[in-house]
Design an enzyme around this catalytic site. Structure first.
Site, PDB file in Angstrom:
ATOM      1  N   ALA A   1       0.858  -1.194   0.000  1.00  0.00           N
ATOM      2  CA  ALA A   1       0.000   0.000   0.000  1.00  0.00           C
ATOM      3  C   ALA A   1       0.888   1.236   0.000  1.00  0.00           C
ATOM      4  CB  ALA A   1      -0.915   0.027   1.229  1.00  0.00           C
TER       5      ALA A   1
ATOM      6  N   SER B   1       0.564   3.767   1.768  1.00  0.00           N
ATOM      7  CA  SER B   1       0.727   4.281   3.130  1.00  0.00           C
ATOM      8  C   SER B   1       1.772   3.518   3.932  1.00  0.00           C
ATOM      9  CB  SER B   1      -0.611   4.246   3.873  1.00  0.00           C
ATOM     10  OG  SER B   1      -1.083   2.921   3.961  1.00  0.00           O
ATOM     11  N   TYR B   2       2.214   2.365   3.453  1.00  0.00           N
ATOM     12  CA  TYR B   2       3.213   1.587   4.180  1.00  0.00           C
ATOM     13  C   TYR B   2       4.579   2.256   4.014  1.00  0.00           C
ATOM     14  CZ  TYR B   2      -0.343  -2.137   4.159  1.00  0.00           C
ATOM     15  OH  TYR B   2      -1.488  -2.879   4.301  1.00  0.00           O
ATOM     16  N   GLY B   3       5.017   2.923   5.056  1.00  0.00           N
ATOM     17  CA  GLY B   3       6.306   3.612   5.024  1.00  0.00           C
ATOM     18  C   GLY B   3       6.344   4.754   4.026  1.00  0.00           C
TER      19      GLY B   3
END
Length: 163
Positions: free
Chosen positions: A73, A75-77
């Site tokens: 995604a 938004s992951y990191g």
């Protein structure tokens, strides 16, 4: 998991894809390829595994034992997961199916505005993943105030970027 002979299932030689349900499902030529089992990639990047060589090793081992799908995604990191996954799959992208996510457009946006927001998110994911298409796009976050029908309309308007 161990077989009766004591050998770990993961130690056995395999051809890709050996895990039932992990390979592409192709009910007919008109349907996109998908994978029923995915490796979660949330910890790739600043939240966990931040070494590109380690990520590549993990991804290649997953492919070698029969995993086909990878879940990530934006938004992951802050995009690290997609970037590292894209780098790791660069030489083997035809062996994989990607699932990534988008957030539902915020309340008050028109379908056109929401579509533009979703398209920009998907375009950014495609760049980070080094791909021309994404096999599966999920709504990662929905909000109570935005009718789900508007979210669907916005997603359908950008669907051509998906296989």
């Amino acid at each position: 998991m161990r077989q009766e002979d004591g050998q770990a299932m993961s130690d056995r030689p395999r051809s890709n894809p050996p895990i039932p349900g992990s390979g592409p499902t192709e009910p007919d030529a008109a349907q996109p390829k998908t994978a029923q089992l995915h490796v979660g990639c949330m910890m790739f990047g600043r939240w966990g595994i931040n070494n590109p060589r380690s990520v590549e090793r993990i991804v290649h081992q997953a492919l070698d034992v029969g995993f086909y799908g990878f879940d990530t995604a934006p938004s992951y990191g802050d995009g690290d997961s997609e970037t590292m996954l894209g780098r790791a799959l660069a030489s083997r992208s035809d062996s994989s199916a990607i699932c990534t996510k988008v957030a539902a457009p915020p309340q008050g946006m028109s379908v056109a505005e929401g579509s533009a927001t979703l398209a920009a998110s998907i375009d950014a994911s495609l760049r980070r993943l080094r791909r021309d298409s994404i096999e599966l796009v999920l709504i990662h976050r929905v909000d109570d105030d935005t009718p789900i029908g508007l979210v669907l309309d916005a997603l359908l308007s950008v669907c051509p970027v998906c296989e």
